[in-house]
Design a protein around this motif. Sequence first.
Motif, short mmCIF file in Angstrom:
data_model
loop_
_atom_site.label_atom_id
_atom_site.label_comp_id
_atom_site.label_asym_id
_atom_site.label_seq_id
_atom_site.Cartn_x
_atom_site.Cartn_y
_atom_site.Cartn_z
N VAL A 4 -4.30 -50.16 -4.89
CA VAL A 4 -3.96 -51.57 -5.05
C VAL A 4 -2.97 -52.03 -3.98
O VAL A 4 -1.99 -51.33 -3.70
N THR A 5 -3.22 -53.21 -3.42
CA THR A 5 -2.31 -53.82 -2.46
C THR A 5 -2.10 -55.28 -2.86
O THR A 5 -3.06 -55.99 -3.15
N SER A 6 -0.84 -55.72 -2.88
CA SER A 6 -0.52 -57.11 -3.18
C SER A 6 -0.08 -57.81 -1.90
O SER A 6 0.88 -57.38 -1.25
N VAL A 7 -0.80 -58.86 -1.54
CA VAL A 7 -0.52 -59.60 -0.31
C VAL A 7 0.69 -60.52 -0.51
O VAL A 7 0.87 -61.08 -1.59
N GLN A 8 1.50 -60.66 0.54
CA GLN A 8 2.58 -61.66 0.54
C GLN A 8 2.13 -62.83 1.43
O GLN A 8 2.19 -62.75 2.65
N ASN A 9 1.66 -63.89 0.79
CA ASN A 9 1.20 -65.06 1.55
C ASN A 9 2.37 -65.82 2.15
O ASN A 9 3.38 -66.04 1.47
N PRO A 10 2.27 -66.28 3.40
CA PRO A 10 3.33 -67.11 3.97
C PRO A 10 3.37 -68.51 3.37
O PRO A 10 4.40 -69.19 3.43
N LEU A 11 2.25 -68.97 2.80
CA LEU A 11 2.13 -70.30 2.21
C LEU A 11 2.44 -71.41 3.21
O LEU A 11 2.93 -72.49 2.84
N THR A 12 2.13 -71.13 4.48
CA THR A 12 2.33 -72.13 5.53
C THR A 12 1.06 -72.93 5.82
O THR A 12 1.12 -73.95 6.48
N GLY A 13 -0.06 -72.46 5.32
CA GLY A 13 -1.33 -73.15 5.52
C GLY A 13 -2.47 -72.25 5.08
O GLY A 13 -2.31 -71.02 5.05
N LEU A 14 -3.60 -72.83 4.74
CA LEU A 14 -4.74 -72.05 4.25
C LEU A 14 -5.17 -70.99 5.25
O LEU A 14 -5.39 -69.82 4.88
N GLN A 15 -5.30 -71.34 6.51
CA GLN A 15 -5.76 -70.37 7.50
C GLN A 15 -4.73 -69.26 7.72
O GLN A 15 -5.10 -68.11 7.96
N ASP A 16 -3.44 -69.60 7.64
CA ASP A 16 -2.40 -68.57 7.75
C ASP A 16 -2.49 -67.60 6.59
O ASP A 16 -2.35 -66.38 6.77
N ASP A 17 -2.69 -68.12 5.40
CA ASP A 17 -2.78 -67.26 4.22
C ASP A 17 -4.04 -66.40 4.26
O ASP A 17 -4.01 -65.22 3.90
#
Length: 261
Positions: A67-80
Amino acid sequence: MNRKTFLGQMLAASFVATLSIGAHAQATADIPAPVAVHNVVLVHGLFADGSSWGKVIPLLQAKGLHVTSVQNPLTGLQDDAAAVKRVLAQQDGPTLLVGHSYAGMVITEAGDDPKVSGLVYIAARAPDAGEDYPALTRRFAAAPASAGIRWSGDWASLTQDAFLKDFAGDLPQAEALSYFAVQQPFARAITTAKTTVAAWRLKPTWYAVSTQDHTIDTELQRFMAKRMGASTIELNASHVSLLSQPQAVADLIVKAAQGQR
């Protein structure tokens, strides 16, 4: 109406129905059958970070899953989506992609990656390619949580009151406050983003609907789950079923990882 006209109309209706059934069968045939996987990548949504999967992760690991949990930057859809694809590149084989809330949009965009064998949506957005998601939401009841979004320049977060009542309403207050403390702000660009692909049209899907959700309308969730032909369960939970009912969420993910519909 004479007999000849009636028979002609019946034949025409039958022809249209046959075309419709054939098109549906072809669309279904284009989606590969579910397969068992070892890798699971979890993606968090707005008003949260990767710790929102903290209760689900050990349950999946106990089943032998990587299992891996991603840390999204939440700066934009393409960035995430790019953040998700970086994690996918590190997986050693077929991978199940799981998204909560806004992350459903992210996995819809990133899920066309060849390593992705299936998609699991937890009370999540699931727009079609190029679809205006805000316009879609307006076809359903307004979600109370949206009134609690506060902007500071181009960044937004959820007020404490909205977080406790409308986002994590079925968690004990002390616990909800601890998750409120790690809430990550999101960029304005996310509010107008559109997916360029709908991976749920290409991969097997599963969906967990939250029936007490005040962040994404329950009927909207049901609509999206039905539209994608997902194997669906319903949980008597708030938007954060992954925190209030982690075992049920983990069970669905394990079922998907085992290739079961």
